[in-house]
Design a protein around this motif. Structure first.
Motif, PDB file in Angstrom:
ATOM      1  N   LEU A 199      28.362  79.464  33.182  1.00 35.77           N
ATOM      2  CA  LEU A 199      27.820  78.485  32.228  1.00 35.77           C
ATOM      3  C   LEU A 199      28.929  77.789  31.464  1.00 35.77           C
ATOM      4  CD1 LEU A 199      25.353  77.241  30.836  1.00 35.77           C
ATOM      5  CD2 LEU A 199      25.368  79.173  29.230  1.00 35.77           C
ATOM      6  N   PHE A 200      29.984  78.473  31.065  1.00 35.03           N
ATOM      7  CA  PHE A 200      31.110  77.883  30.342  1.00 35.03           C
ATOM      8  C   PHE A 200      31.805  76.847  31.203  1.00 35.03           C
ATOM      9  CE2 PHE A 200      35.596  77.905  29.099  1.00 35.03           C
ATOM     10  CZ  PHE A 200      35.472  77.548  27.755  1.00 35.03           C
ATOM     11  N   GLY A 201      31.951  77.139  32.479  1.00 33.44           N
ATOM     12  CA  GLY A 201      32.587  76.189  33.379  1.00 33.44           C
ATOM     13  C   GLY A 201      31.777  74.903  33.505  1.00 33.44           C
ATOM     14  N   LYS A 202      30.472  75.065  33.609  1.00 32.66           N
ATOM     15  CA  LYS A 202      29.625  73.875  33.737  1.00 32.66           C
ATOM     16  C   LYS A 202      29.696  73.022  32.463  1.00 32.66           C
ATOM     17  CE  LYS A 202      26.345  75.865  37.019  1.00 32.66           C
ATOM     18  NZ  LYS A 202      24.940  76.251  37.266  1.00 32.66           N
ATOM     19  N   ILE A 203      29.695  73.671  31.260  1.00 36.41           N
ATOM     20  CA  ILE A 203      29.763  72.909  30.000  1.00 36.41           C
ATOM     21  C   ILE A 203      31.070  72.136  29.905  1.00 36.41           C
ATOM     22  CG2 ILE A 203      29.921  73.184  27.488  1.00 36.41           C
ATOM     23  CD1 ILE A 203      27.953  75.504  27.737  1.00 36.41           C
ATOM     24  N   LYS A 204      32.174  72.747  30.299  1.00 31.56           N
ATOM     25  CA  LYS A 204      33.473  72.071  30.250  1.00 31.56           C
ATOM     26  C   LYS A 204      33.488  70.884  31.185  1.00 31.56           C
ATOM     27  CE  LYS A 204      38.431  72.918  30.633  1.00 31.56           C
ATOM     28  NZ  LYS A 204      39.475  73.913  30.980  1.00 31.56           N
ATOM     29  N   ASP A 205      32.876  71.043  32.320  1.00 34.35           N
ATOM     30  CA  ASP A 205      32.814  69.942  33.282  1.00 34.35           C
ATOM     31  C   ASP A 205      32.015  68.760  32.719  1.00 34.35           C
ATOM     32  OD1 ASP A 205      33.208  68.641  35.738  1.00 34.35           O
ATOM     33  OD2 ASP A 205      31.230  69.314  36.429  1.00 34.35           O
ATOM     34  N   ILE A 206      30.875  69.102  32.056  1.00 32.27           N
ATOM     35  CA  ILE A 206      30.053  68.033  31.452  1.00 32.27           C
ATOM     36  C   ILE A 206      30.812  67.313  30.345  1.00 32.27           C
ATOM     37  CG2 ILE A 206      27.996  67.633  30.050  1.00 32.27           C
ATOM     38  CD1 ILE A 206      26.643  69.882  31.644  1.00 32.27           C
ATOM     39  N   LYS A 207      31.569  68.048  29.520  1.00 34.29           N
ATOM     40  CA  LYS A 207      32.347  67.438  28.426  1.00 34.29           C
ATOM     41  C   LYS A 207      33.393  66.482  28.986  1.00 34.29           C
ATOM     42  CE  LYS A 207      35.249  68.606  24.483  1.00 34.29           C
ATOM     43  NZ  LYS A 207      35.904  69.703  23.740  1.00 34.29           N
ATOM     44  N   ASP A 208      34.054  66.881  30.033  1.00 29.53           N
ATOM     45  CA  ASP A 208      35.073  65.995  30.632  1.00 29.53           C
ATOM     46  C   ASP A 208      34.441  64.705  31.144  1.00 29.53           C
ATOM     47  OD1 ASP A 208      36.943  67.905  30.055  1.00 29.53           O
ATOM     48  OD2 ASP A 208      36.893  68.818  32.065  1.00 29.53           O
ATOM     49  N   LYS A 209      33.306  64.864  31.793  1.00 33.96           N
ATOM     50  CA  LYS A 209      32.633  63.676  32.305  1.00 33.96           C
ATOM     51  C   LYS A 209      32.161  62.757  31.168  1.00 33.96           C
ATOM     52  CE  LYS A 209      30.981  65.754  36.618  1.00 33.96           C
ATOM     53  NZ  LYS A 209      29.793  66.130  37.417  1.00 33.96           N
ATOM     54  N   ALA A 210      31.708  63.340  30.044  1.00 35.09           N
ATOM     55  CA  ALA A 210      31.256  62.523  28.907  1.00 35.09           C
ATOM     56  C   ALA A 210      32.402  61.735  28.302  1.00 35.09           C
ATOM     57  CB  ALA A 210      30.613  63.427  27.853  1.00 35.09           C
ATOM     58  N   GLU A 211      33.590  62.362  28.196  1.00 36.62           N
ATOM     59  CA  GLU A 211      34.753  61.643  27.644  1.00 36.62           C
ATOM     60  C   GLU A 211      35.139  60.483  28.550  1.00 36.62           C
ATOM     61  OE1 GLU A 211      37.686  64.629  27.206  1.00 36.62           O
ATOM     62  OE2 GLU A 211      36.855  65.438  25.318  1.00 36.62           O
ATOM     63  N   LYS A 212      35.070  60.703  29.854  1.00 41.12           N
ATOM     64  CA  LYS A 212      35.387  59.624  30.779  1.00 41.12           C
ATOM     65  C   LYS A 212      34.373  58.489  30.660  1.00 41.12           C
ATOM     66  CE  LYS A 212      37.651  62.612  34.222  1.00 41.12           C
ATOM     67  NZ  LYS A 212      37.596  63.145  35.628  1.00 41.12           N
ATOM     68  N   SER A 213      33.085  58.859  30.459  1.00 45.95           N
ATOM     69  CA  SER A 213      32.035  57.826  30.335  1.00 45.95           C
ATOM     70  C   SER A 213      32.234  57.019  29.063  1.00 45.95           C
ATOM     71  CB  SER A 213      30.668  58.497  30.329  1.00 45.95           C
ATOM     72  OG  SER A 213      30.438  59.173  31.536  1.00 45.95           O
TER      73      SER A 213
END
Length: 813
Positions: free
Chosen positions: A88-102
């Motif tokens: 779950l921690f890995g998935k949250i970090k991945d989502i945060k990175d994608k949000a910053e890029k967006s």
């Protein structure tokens, strides 16, 4: 297992006694086997318990075996949870990175849009400003051109627009071009103001006497422009126009002109009425309605008129007469009332004329509201309190705008009223002497002197006039005059015409009384004199009530700061004195008429009376006088019933003590003589109790206060005679009876009783000594005297004689 068991017991409470925390084995056994007979079932109970123990052992064994693999399963579940958390921690970090890029991509996309938005806003502001600048530049050019051509109609609309547009450039005044345009606008406004003033000066020259034939459209449009310019321009136009419009008035009514004097003051107001009509016809459309030019002309006329009248009255003050002054004031106040009907008073906001304060609602019954009336005489009636109050007339904002100039000369009016009231009082005195007292008017409850109503009607007239002129010091001066002549009326008309008492007693002789020659005595006051006294009393009572109402009305009329200086208490006290003197005269007259009869009573030979008969001649004489006088007084005081009651009370308080004093002079008295006197006393008591309604077809119950006085006083007289009738042997019984019957500790009274009985001095000495010895202790209060019994036991002989006397009284009644 124990912990789980405890928790289960908390959640699901058990009813089994074995599960209780405070289990007691002995108590439990006693419960199972309460008696010896119950021990027969002991085997059955033991088997049930053994069975329950085996079941518990089985349950415990099953639970223990079930817990063997719990630890291993728990470790495996913990490892699986840890792995799931890492995923779950890995998935949250991945989502945060994608949000910053967006977010970065959105910023890059909207950067250009923001730039375009700012550019649009600035472009819109620039276009708007350029439009305003174009409008301002064009408007200033047009304004200057139209000003030169005097196109005021177009200038009025354009100038307001230019001023509004110029407000948008207030923050750009640092730009030379903008500042230059602003200065051009101000210059155009100044030029317009000067040009419009010049146009009005040309159209309405200050020194010219010839007016233009009609209003000018150019000037009408110029007034619209003046509304936009500096307010001083508008005020200057109004001032010059009104001054030119009233220039003819100043010439026609100069101080040296014959029409300028007060006797022709109507011509001033007629002139302004014509001018206002002329203005409406010729110039009504030239000035904007909100300028209220008609009202301004009228107000300025009032100011000029007030100044001119004040100046000419100062110069010719000696020629001012009261009739002339009142004529001028009346015409002026009428004109001010006309202004109030025509105009709203909106141009008086500069405070030149103070709007009168609204007084509180009046509860005064003295007069109806005089607002709007002149000096009509209205008779003051006592029923004014029952009249509905009239709605208050709205205040006149123009009150005093001209008439204020007359206030310094109101001393002429005050002096005139002083003189007129003095002559009025003298006329009242002369009329009274010539015509005599008013005719008795018994049907209406007595006559009030007509001069009384005349006086207060005149007072009302003066008060209304003065309140229209001023509510300040002149009202105080007029009040002082009112006080002076109220006192003069009380003394000269009322007290001065009260009949005078004489020392003659009427000439009744003992012989005539004994022979019962009725009518041989003449009352001191005649029927007409009694009616006059009652009339004066009623008049004084009316004056008292009306003076109180007059005081309230004066306080209502005068300024609030001067209200405390109005006080008519002294004059009301004067009328109260007249009332008191009138009642005293009536009492003295009836009292003096009864004196000869009482004197005859005291001089009769009471020791020689041989038998008890009807009432004595002196009683008949007293009753005759009462029947002659009291009905006259009652009928003439029907409208003031309370003062008739006062008369009855005062007469009783005067006659009864005098009767008792004459009883003491009847000595010596035989037993039969005392019985006759007791019969006479009872007859007088009955007459006195009936005195308020004696001779009346309508029998009223006498007031309780009066009845109490008569009963108390005449009962004392009866007790005196009962003591005289009692045998003086034995002395102790006689003294005790005296104390019980009279409750009088005075040795003087006891001495008089002994004298009435005809005892010798030696016997009196022993009686007095015994009396002093038998006196009771002093009473604790005055009430104790009235609590003693009036029917104490008497000896046998006295009882028989009193019973015999009572039979005679009943037979007589």
């Amino acid at each position: 297992c124990l912990q789980e068991e405890e928790l289960s017991l908390e959640v699901f409470p058990s009813q089994d006694p074995l599960d209780r925390a405070d289990f007691n084995a002995v108590e439990y056994i006693n419960t199972l086997f309460p008696t010896e007979q119950s021990l027969a079932n002991i085997d059955e109970v033991v088997n049930k318990i053994r069975l329950k123990i085996r079941r518990l052992d089985d349950n415990i064994r099953t639970v223990v075996r079930g817990q063997t693999n719990v630890g291993q399963d728990g470790r495996q579940a913990l490892e699986e949870a840890q792995k799931a958390i890492q995923q779950l921690f890995g998935k949250i970090k991945d989502i945060k990175d994608k949000a910053e890029k967006s977010e970065q991509m959105v910023k890059e996309i909207t950067r250009d849009i923001k730039q375009l938005d700012h550019a649009k806003r600035h472009l819109t502001t620039s276009i708007t400003t350029l439009n305003h600048l174009h409008m301002l530049a064009g408007g200033v050019d047009s304004l200057e051109a139209m000003t030169r051509r005097r196109q005021y109609g177009e200038v009025a609309n354009l100038l307001q627009g230019v001023v509004n547009v110029l407000e948008h450039f207030n923050k750009y005044m640092g730009i030379p071009q903008i500042r230059q345009l602003s200065e051009r606008v101000k210059a155009a406004q100044n030029e317009l103001g000067q040009q419009i003033l010049a146009d009005f000066e040309e159209a309405f020259p200050s020194q010219g006497t010839k007016r233009p034939g009609g209003p000018s459209n150019v000037l009408r449009d110029a007034c619209l422009v003046a509304n936009v310019l500096d307010p001083r321009i508008k005020q200057e136009i109004i001032k010059k126009f009104i001054k030119q419009h009233l220039s003819e008035y100043l010439v026609l009514f100069q101080e040296n002109q014959d029409v300028a004097w007060l006797d022709k003051i109507d011509r001033r107001y007629a002139w302004i009425k014509r001018q206002l009509v002329d203005y409406e016809e010729k110039y009504g459309r030239m000035f904007p309605p909100e300028w209220c030019m008609t009202e301004r002309i009228a107000v300025e006329f009032c100011h000029v008129t007030r100044t001119e009248l004040a100046k000419i009255m100062r110069t010719r003050a000696k020629e001012i007469e009261v009739k002339l002054l009142l004529f001028a004031i009346q015409r002026t106040t009428n004109f001010e009332g006309l202004l109030a009907k025509r105009f709203s008073g909106c141009t008086l906001a500069d405070g030149t004329v103070k709007k009168p304060e609204v007084p509180p609602p009046s509860t005064n019954p003295f007069l109806e509201d005089e607002t709007g009336t002149e000096t009509d005489e209205i008779v003051i009636e006592k029923s004014d309190t029952d009249r509905p109050k009239k709605p208050k007339v709205p205040d006149n904002p123009f009150h005093g705008i001209v008439s204020k100039c007359f206030e310094p000369h109101l001393y002429v009016y005050i002096e005139s009223q002083d003189k007129n009231l003095g002559e009025l009082i003298d006329r009242f005195v002369a009329d009274f002497k010539a015509q005599g007292p008013p005719k008795p008017n018994v049907d209406e409850g007595g006559a009030v002197l007509p001069s009384c109503a005349d006086l207060f009607v005149y007072y009302k007239k003066c008060m209304v006039q003065c309140s229209q002129l001023s509510t300040g010091e002149p009202m105080i001066a007029l009040t002082t005059i009112f006080q002076k002549y109220l006192r003069e009326y009380a003394w000269k008309i009322l007290s001065g015409n009260l009949p005078k008492t004489t020392s003659s007693s009427g000439g009744l002789t003992i012989t005539s009384l004994l022979k019962e020659k009725e009518g041989s005595e003449v009352a001191k006051f005649t029927f007409e004199e009694l009616c006059l006294i009652c009339s004066i009393l009623s008049t004084a009572e009316y004056c008292l009530a009306t003076t109180q109402q007059l005081e309230e009305k004066l306080k209502e009329k005068v300024d609030a700061s001067l209200m405390e200086r109005i006080n008519l208490t002294g004059e009301m006290d004067t009328f109260s004195i007249v009332i008191s003197n009138s009642i005293q005269l009536l009492v003295q007259d009836l009292d003096a008429a009864c004196d000869p009869a009482l004197t005859a009573m005291s001089k009769m030979q009471w020791q020689n009376v041989e038998h008890v008969g009807d009432q004595s001649p002196y009683v008949t004489s007293v009753i005759l006088h009462i029947k002659q006088n009291v009905p006259i007084i009652r009928d003439n005081l029907a409208s003031t019933r309370k003062y008739f009651t006062q008369f009855c009370i005062k007469f009783a308080n005067s006659f009864i003590p005098k009767f008792i004093n004459h009883l003491f002079k009847c000595k010596p008295i035989s037993m039969v003589g005392a019985e006759q006197l007791l019969l006479d006393t009872h007859s007088l008591k009955m007459v006195l109790l009936d005195l308020p309604s004696i001779g009346s077809q309508v029998v009223r119950k006498a007031p309780a206060s009066y009845t109490k006085i008569v009963v108390k006083g005449m009962t004392r007289a009866e007790m005196i005679l009962k003591v005289v009738m009692a045998p003086h042997e034995p002395p102790v019984v006689f003294v005790d009876n005296y104390i019980k019957l009279l409750a009088d500790c005075s040795t003087d009274t006891f001495q008089k009783i002994l004298d009435m009985k005809g005892l010798k001095r030696s016997e009196q000495s022993s009686m007095l000594e015994l009396f002093r010895q038998r006196l009771p202790a002093p009473p604790s209060g005055a009430e104790n005297t009235s609590s003693l019994s009036l029917s104490a036991p008497t000896p046998e002989q006295e009882s028989s004689r009193i019973r015999k006397l009572e039979k005679l009284i009943k037979k007589r009644l």
